[in-house]
Motif scaffolding. Sequence first.
Motif, mmCIF file in Angstrom:
data_model
loop_
_atom_site.group_PDB
_atom_site.id
_atom_site.type_symbol
_atom_site.label_atom_id
_atom_site.label_comp_id
_atom_site.label_asym_id
_atom_site.label_seq_id
_atom_site.Cartn_x
_atom_site.Cartn_y
_atom_site.Cartn_z
ATOM 1 N N GLN A 175 0.628 -1.062 0.045
ATOM 2 C CA GLN A 175 -0.011 0.056 0.049
ATOM 3 C C GLN A 175 0.838 1.309 -0.019
ATOM 4 O OE1 GLN A 175 -2.776 0.369 3.276
ATOM 5 N NE2 GLN A 175 -3.191 -1.773 2.927
ATOM 6 N N TYR A 176 0.458 2.429 -0.627
ATOM 7 C CA TYR A 176 1.036 3.465 -0.978
ATOM 8 C C TYR A 176 1.657 4.057 0.606
ATOM 9 C CZ TYR A 176 2.554 8.249 -2.096
ATOM 10 O OH TYR A 176 3.301 9.489 -2.013
ATOM 11 N N LEU B 6 5.596 4.315 1.339
ATOM 12 C CA LEU B 6 5.922 5.746 1.513
ATOM 13 C C LEU B 6 6.609 5.784 2.769
ATOM 14 C CD1 LEU B 6 5.981 8.722 0.331
ATOM 15 C CD2 LEU B 6 4.049 8.730 1.906
ATOM 16 N N LYS C 121 11.464 3.883 -3.073
ATOM 17 C CA LYS C 121 9.946 3.983 -3.219
ATOM 18 C C LYS C 121 9.704 3.631 -4.524
ATOM 19 C CE LYS C 121 6.593 7.433 -2.787
ATOM 20 N NZ LYS C 121 5.945 7.371 -4.267
ATOM 21 N N ASP D 199 6.796 1.484 -6.278
ATOM 22 C CA ASP D 199 5.699 2.230 -7.023
ATOM 23 C C ASP D 199 5.368 1.263 -8.049
ATOM 24 O OD1 ASP D 199 5.213 4.150 -5.090
ATOM 25 O OD2 ASP D 199 6.328 5.603 -6.224
#
Length: 180
Positions: free
Chosen positions: A36-37, A41, A157, A161
């Motif tokens: 999940q972002y 992150l 990241k 992504d």
Amino acid sequence: MQQGYVAVLWVLAVLVVETTALGECELAHLLQHKLQYEMHLQYMKHYFPIGYTVQVQYKEVLRPSNITCLRNRTVSEMALQYLWLHVSSQAVLRIHEVLPEKHPSWKYTQELCQLFDALGKEYSKYWQTDVEVVVADLVKLIHSAGMESRRKAVHPKALLDNCLKVMRMLYRAPCWWEST
């Protein structure tokens, strides 16, 4: 507070142990949840120094546009999933290898590596014979010694992504998930 933390750790431990009994869609769903972002992150950007990059081979960065091009060349979904799994697991492994064990992201990347390993075991029976030549050549190219000089610096990241975006492209239809 500590009881809640212990409960979450226990649930994660049970999930990791049970991944060997889960199927392809369940494992992909666990990976989607783990990627999940907000999580990547925090673990791949906030816990790293500003501008930190990992050296990867040029072909180890798999983007949605790469998948679209391969689909246009009529590469099967199974072969694309093999390529995604191979490239993404290598990217996570590269990130994991540069982290000291006490780094806040070490456990997170270790859990991702375990999920990728479990998914790889789930697919291993299909991939021994069904990998298409185009994808097999790409995997060989990634491992060839001549590619060692063609490296690029990529933010951790950004690797995750791309991993998540491509995974959603490849698994949304066969596993019927939402893109949340």
